[in-house]
Structure formats: C-alpha cells, structure tokens
Design a protein around this motif. Structure first.
Motif, PDB file in Angstrom:
ATOM      1  N   ILE A  10      -4.000   6.830  -2.485  1.00 29.48           N
ATOM      2  CA  ILE A  10      -3.569   5.550  -1.933  1.00 29.48           C
ATOM      3  C   ILE A  10      -3.562   4.538  -3.072  1.00 29.48           C
ATOM      4  CG2 ILE A  10      -4.086   3.731  -0.261  1.00 29.48           C
ATOM      5  CD1 ILE A  10      -5.692   6.008   1.266  1.00 29.48           C
ATOM      6  N   PHE A  11      -2.473   3.831  -3.187  1.00 27.57           N
ATOM      7  CA  PHE A  11      -2.362   2.788  -4.201  1.00 27.57           C
ATOM      8  C   PHE A  11      -2.253   1.448  -3.490  1.00 27.57           C
ATOM      9  CE2 PHE A  11      -1.080   6.617  -6.215  1.00 27.57           C
ATOM     10  CZ  PHE A  11      -1.428   6.486  -7.545  1.00 27.57           C
ATOM     11  N   TYR A  12      -3.011   0.482  -3.999  1.00 28.68           N
ATOM     12  CA  TYR A  12      -2.908  -0.895  -3.518  1.00 28.68           C
ATOM     13  C   TYR A  12      -2.481  -1.703  -4.733  1.00 28.68           C
ATOM     14  CZ  TYR A  12      -4.263  -5.593  -2.153  1.00 28.68           C
ATOM     15  OH  TYR A  12      -4.253  -6.944  -1.894  1.00 28.68           O
ATOM     16  N   GLU A  13      -1.321  -2.311  -4.636  1.00 31.16           N
ATOM     17  CA  GLU A  13      -0.773  -3.057  -5.767  1.00 31.16           C
ATOM     18  C   GLU A  13      -0.329  -4.441  -5.325  1.00 31.16           C
ATOM     19  OE1 GLU A  13       2.101  -0.893  -8.135  1.00 31.16           O
ATOM     20  OE2 GLU A  13       1.319   1.023  -7.364  1.00 31.16           O
ATOM     21  N   VAL A  14      -0.586  -5.398  -6.197  1.00 30.11           N
ATOM     22  CA  VAL A  14      -0.124  -6.769  -5.985  1.00 30.11           C
ATOM     23  C   VAL A  14       0.547  -7.205  -7.275  1.00 30.11           C
ATOM     24  CG1 VAL A  14      -0.735  -9.141  -5.397  1.00 30.11           C
ATOM     25  CG2 VAL A  14      -2.068  -7.234  -4.416  1.00 30.11           C
ATOM     26  N   TRP A  15       1.773  -7.622  -7.151  1.00 26.50           N
ATOM     27  CA  TRP A  15       2.578  -8.081  -8.286  1.00 26.50           C
ATOM     28  C   TRP A  15       2.966  -9.531  -8.042  1.00 26.50           C
ATOM     29  CZ3 TRP A  15       3.228  -4.926 -12.476  1.00 26.50           C
ATOM     30  CH2 TRP A  15       2.809  -3.614 -12.310  1.00 26.50           C
ATOM     31  N   MET A  74       8.765  14.856  -6.288  1.00 26.35           N
ATOM     32  CA  MET A  74       8.627  15.898  -5.276  1.00 26.35           C
ATOM     33  C   MET A  74       8.026  17.191  -5.849  1.00 26.35           C
ATOM     34  SD  MET A  74       9.213  14.105  -2.729  1.00 26.35           S
ATOM     35  CE  MET A  74       8.896  15.370  -1.510  1.00 26.35           C
ATOM     36  N   ASP A  75       7.910  17.286  -7.169  1.00 27.30           N
ATOM     37  CA  ASP A  75       7.150  18.390  -7.768  1.00 27.30           C
ATOM     38  C   ASP A  75       5.669  18.255  -7.418  1.00 27.30           C
ATOM     39  OD1 ASP A  75       9.522  19.182  -8.926  1.00 27.30           O
ATOM     40  OD2 ASP A  75       8.973  18.520 -10.951  1.00 27.30           O
ATOM     41  N   TYR A  76       5.211  17.029  -7.203  1.00 27.22           N
ATOM     42  CA  TYR A  76       3.806  16.735  -6.904  1.00 27.22           C
ATOM     43  C   TYR A  76       3.537  16.540  -5.411  1.00 27.22           C
ATOM     44  CZ  TYR A  76       3.420  15.660 -11.883  1.00 27.22           C
ATOM     45  OH  TYR A  76       3.437  15.734 -13.249  1.00 27.22           O
ATOM     46  N   LEU A  77       4.537  16.067  -4.693  1.00 32.26           N
ATOM     47  CA  LEU A  77       4.326  15.600  -3.323  1.00 32.26           C
ATOM     48  C   LEU A  77       4.786  16.605  -2.275  1.00 32.26           C
ATOM     49  CD1 LEU A  77       5.649  11.960  -3.812  1.00 32.26           C
ATOM     50  CD2 LEU A  77       3.282  12.752  -3.963  1.00 32.26           C
ATOM     51  N   ARG A  78       4.069  16.621  -1.142  1.00 33.03           N
ATOM     52  CA  ARG A  78       4.521  17.474  -0.026  1.00 33.03           C
ATOM     53  C   ARG A  78       5.476  16.718   0.889  1.00 33.03           C
ATOM     54  NH1 ARG A  78      -1.358  17.868   2.957  1.00 33.03           N
ATOM     55  NH2 ARG A  78      -1.500  15.627   3.152  1.00 33.03           N
ATOM     56  N   ARG A  79       5.485  15.389   0.805  1.00 37.85           N
ATOM     57  CA  ARG A  79       6.502  14.559   1.458  1.00 37.85           C
ATOM     58  C   ARG A  79       6.645  13.301   0.619  1.00 37.85           C
ATOM     59  NH1 ARG A  79       2.465  14.052   6.095  1.00 37.85           N
ATOM     60  NH2 ARG A  79       1.585  11.990   5.925  1.00 37.85           N
ATOM     61  N   ASP A  80       7.745  12.612   0.808  1.00 38.55           N
ATOM     62  CA  ASP A  80       8.027  11.465  -0.054  1.00 38.55           C
ATOM     63  C   ASP A  80       6.992  10.358   0.128  1.00 38.55           C
ATOM     64  OD1 ASP A  80       9.343  10.161  -2.075  1.00 38.55           O
ATOM     65  OD2 ASP A  80      11.262  10.058  -1.037  1.00 38.55           O
ATOM     66  N   LEU A  81       6.934   9.507  -0.850  1.00 35.25           N
ATOM     67  CA  LEU A  81       5.985   8.391  -0.848  1.00 35.25           C
ATOM     68  C   LEU A  81       6.179   7.505   0.379  1.00 35.25           C
ATOM     69  CD1 LEU A  81       6.497   7.435  -4.585  1.00 35.25           C
ATOM     70  CD2 LEU A  81       4.529   8.653  -3.632  1.00 35.25           C
ATOM     71  N   GLU A  82       5.081   7.057   0.941  1.00 34.09           N
ATOM     72  CA  GLU A  82       5.114   6.118   2.059  1.00 34.09           C
ATOM     73  C   GLU A  82       4.657   4.761   1.532  1.00 34.09           C
ATOM     74  OE1 GLU A  82       2.551   7.654   5.125  1.00 34.09           O
ATOM     75  OE2 GLU A  82       3.497   9.629   5.010  1.00 34.09           O
ATOM     76  N   ILE A 103       0.874  -1.159   0.000  1.00 32.90           N
ATOM     77  CA  ILE A 103       0.000   0.000   0.000  1.00 32.90           C
ATOM     78  C   ILE A 103       0.911   1.208   0.000  1.00 32.90           C
ATOM     79  CG2 ILE A 103      -1.711   1.309   1.315  1.00 32.90           C
ATOM     80  CD1 ILE A 103      -2.668  -1.431   2.418  1.00 32.90           C
ATOM     81  N   LEU A 104       0.640   2.140  -0.891  1.00 30.19           N
ATOM     82  CA  LEU A 104       1.463   3.328  -1.039  1.00 30.19           C
ATOM     83  C   LEU A 104       0.602   4.561  -0.777  1.00 30.19           C
ATOM     84  CD1 LEU A 104       3.980   4.057  -3.817  1.00 30.19           C
ATOM     85  CD2 LEU A 104       2.143   5.676  -3.403  1.00 30.19           C
ATOM     86  N   HIS A 105       1.087   5.465   0.047  1.00 29.45           N
ATOM     87  CA  HIS A 105       0.409   6.743   0.287  1.00 29.45           C
ATOM     88  C   HIS A 105       1.192   7.839  -0.409  1.00 29.45           C
ATOM     89  CE1 HIS A 105      -1.891   5.555   4.199  1.00 29.45           C
ATOM     90  NE2 HIS A 105      -2.123   4.742   3.200  1.00 29.45           N
ATOM     91  N   ALA A 106       0.483   8.620  -1.210  1.00 26.30           N
ATOM     92  CA  ALA A 106       1.069   9.769  -1.894  1.00 26.30           C
ATOM     93  C   ALA A 106       0.353  11.021  -1.389  1.00 26.30           C
ATOM     94  CB  ALA A 106       0.920   9.634  -3.403  1.00 26.30           C
ATOM     95  N   HIS A 107       1.033  11.789  -0.562  1.00 30.29           N
ATOM     96  CA  HIS A 107       0.490  13.033  -0.020  1.00 30.29           C
ATOM     97  C   HIS A 107       0.882  14.152  -0.970  1.00 30.29           C
ATOM     98  CE1 HIS A 107      -0.620  11.407   3.963  1.00 30.29           C
ATOM     99  NE2 HIS A 107       0.408  10.593   3.756  1.00 30.29           N
ATOM    100  N   THR A 108      -0.057  14.576  -1.802  1.00 32.81           N
ATOM    101  CA  THR A 108       0.258  15.583  -2.814  1.00 32.81           C
ATOM    102  C   THR A 108       0.171  16.994  -2.246  1.00 32.81           C
ATOM    103  OG1 THR A 108      -2.040  15.721  -3.588  1.00 32.81           O
ATOM    104  CG2 THR A 108      -0.601  14.108  -4.683  1.00 32.81           C
ATOM    105  N   ARG A 109       0.858  17.893  -2.921  1.00 31.67           N
ATOM    106  CA  ARG A 109       0.700  19.319  -2.629  1.00 31.67           C
ATOM    107  C   ARG A 109      -0.716  19.691  -3.079  1.00 31.67           C
ATOM    108  NH1 ARG A 109       5.836  21.567  -2.065  1.00 31.67           N
ATOM    109  NH2 ARG A 109       7.504  20.166  -2.721  1.00 31.67           N
ATOM    110  N   PRO A 110      -1.437  20.499  -2.318  1.00 32.88           N
ATOM    111  CA  PRO A 110      -2.820  20.829  -2.706  1.00 32.88           C
ATOM    112  C   PRO A 110      -2.945  21.336  -4.138  1.00 32.88           C
ATOM    113  CG  PRO A 110      -2.399  21.600  -0.488  1.00 32.88           C
ATOM    114  CD  PRO A 110      -1.071  21.119  -1.034  1.00 32.88           C
ATOM    115  N   GLU A 111      -2.018  22.174  -4.564  1.00 39.42           N
ATOM    116  CA  GLU A 111      -2.098  22.734  -5.913  1.00 39.42           C
ATOM    117  C   GLU A 111      -1.695  21.723  -6.993  1.00 39.42           C
ATOM    118  OE1 GLU A 111       2.096  23.536  -4.453  1.00 39.42           O
ATOM    119  OE2 GLU A 111       0.104  23.539  -3.553  1.00 39.42           O
TER     120      GLU A 111
END
Length: 102
Positions: free
Chosen positions: A51-56, A79-87, A5-13
């Motif tokens: 949030i991404f849920y991936e199974v490979w 990091m142009d899109y994100l306010r903090r790195d991917l979790e 499971i990946l969390h991508a916290h984007t910058r609001p803009e």
C-alpha cells in the motif's frame, strides 16, 4: 494537493522483488520537488499486498514523478509483478502532517 492511496497486489513469487524494487525508490521519491509525503506499507495479514500513501503538491508534480525513466519502466512491466492492475483511490487530506507537528 494531490493525494492518493495505491494498492499493489503482487504475485506471491514476485512480492520480494517488488519490495526490493520500490524500497530503492522511496527516498529518491521523497526528495523530488513537490513530494509532500511518500509512504510504502505492507499489509500485516497479506504479505503480497503493498500500500502506498502519497501526497504531492500538485498534479504537475505527480506527473513529473511518473515521467521519470524508472517509473515509466515499471509501468510498462508492472504486470510482471502484479496479479491484478494497480488500484488507485484519490483521497482528500483533511489535516496535513505539517499541521499535526506544530
């Protein structure tokens, strides 16, 4: 299987641009060899959280996905899109979807 499971916290803009970018990647990713599940979700309370849920099928299949030019380009500019790195949190699939459908 390799699942996470990946969390991508984007910058609001950048939330809309991030959504457009990854919406275009969902179906092609699902068609890749070794992709079992690929889901892109958006948090109902926080529209900047994706949030991404991936199974490979294997780490090798995920590595091949991550080596694609569009994924390499995103990783370099993430990091142009994100306010903090991917979790990323690795998870164990206890009951695969294919078994639920039977």
């Amino acid at each position: 299987m390799h699942a996470f499971i990946l969390h991508a916290h984007t910058r609001p803009e950048q939330a809309a641009a991030f959504e457009r970018l990854f919406r275009a990647y969902v179906e092609p990713s699902r068609d890749e060899p070794g992709c079992i599940e690929y889901h892109m979700l958006r948090d109902a309370q926080d529209p900047t959280l994706f949030i991404f849920y991936e199974v490979w099928a294997s780490q090798a299949a995920l590595d091949a996905h991550m080596a694609l030019p569009h994924m390499q380009a995103f990783h370099a500019r993430r990091m142009d899109y994100l306010r903090r790195d991917l979790e990323v949190r690795r998870v164990e699939v206890l009951l695969p979807a294919a078994l639920i459908a039977q």
